[in-house]
Design a protein around this motif. Sequence first.
Motif, PDB file in Angstrom:
ATOM      1  N   ALA A  35       7.307 149.037  54.278  1.00 10.90           N
ATOM      2  CA  ALA A  35       8.495 148.408  54.863  1.00 10.90           C
ATOM      3  C   ALA A  35       8.174 147.079  55.528  1.00 10.90           C
ATOM      4  O   ALA A  35       9.039 146.224  55.672  1.00 10.90           O
ATOM      5  CB  ALA A  35       9.139 149.354  55.874  1.00 10.90           C
ATOM      6  N   GLY A  36       6.917 146.906  55.958  1.00 12.35           N
ATOM      7  CA  GLY A  36       6.524 145.673  56.634  1.00 12.35           C
ATOM      8  C   GLY A  36       6.448 145.858  58.142  1.00 12.35           C
ATOM      9  O   GLY A  36       6.612 146.968  58.659  1.00 12.35           O
ATOM     10  N   TYR A  37       6.221 144.752  58.839  1.00 11.72           N
ATOM     11  CA  TYR A  37       5.985 144.803  60.282  1.00 11.72           C
ATOM     12  C   TYR A  37       6.799 143.742  61.010  1.00 11.72           C
ATOM     13  O   TYR A  37       7.366 142.839  60.411  1.00 11.72           O
ATOM     14  CB  TYR A  37       4.495 144.607  60.565  1.00 11.72           C
ATOM     15  N   GLY A  38       6.819 143.893  62.327  1.00 11.16           N
ATOM     16  CA  GLY A  38       7.515 142.947  63.180  1.00 11.16           C
ATOM     17  C   GLY A  38       7.063 143.138  64.613  1.00 11.16           C
ATOM     18  O   GLY A  38       6.072 143.834  64.882  1.00 11.16           O
ATOM     19  N   ILE A  39       7.795 142.558  65.532  1.00 15.47           N
ATOM     20  CA  ILE A  39       7.404 142.557  66.938  1.00 15.47           C
ATOM     21  C   ILE A  39       8.600 142.913  67.824  1.00 15.47           C
ATOM     22  O   ILE A  39       9.710 142.447  67.595  1.00 15.47           O
ATOM     23  CB  ILE A  39       6.814 141.179  67.337  1.00 15.47           C
TER      24      ILE A  39
END
Length: 145
Positions: free
Chosen positions: A65-69
Amino acid sequence: MKKITVLAIVFIIAAFTNVNAAEFKGYLSDVICGTTGIEPYGNDLTVNPGKNTIETMRTPACAAAGYGIFIYNNNYKRYIFHKFDKAGSDMAKKQIVDVYDQNDNVAIIVDGTPLDDGSIKVSRIMLDKSFRLKGEGVKKMWENE
């Protein structure tokens, strides 16, 4: 004279391309937990994003799904999730998720440009040991550095 003109143009272009660049501090999360605001054990990540574990971020679905902050927002008095662009997600996986033994409280610093959709175009990502929540996330990697 041509060299000076070329250098001036290069500096002007560089200045305009980094107009919106900024440094963000917060907590790494996968997109699934980030967009729902809840991690698998039911913790509210908008209140305590340090509860999301790197173990969860390593699962195939979360990694895909990916990453973020999660960044604290004073107006809302809670953390807001911002997804990374594809290159930023790849950096997060390769430079943090796949590398460190630390399980929870994954505080990070991100250099990047905010995009109109609320996501961030990442140019650099690294751990931020000074930004960790007190008393949590004490793992091998912190003891050795």
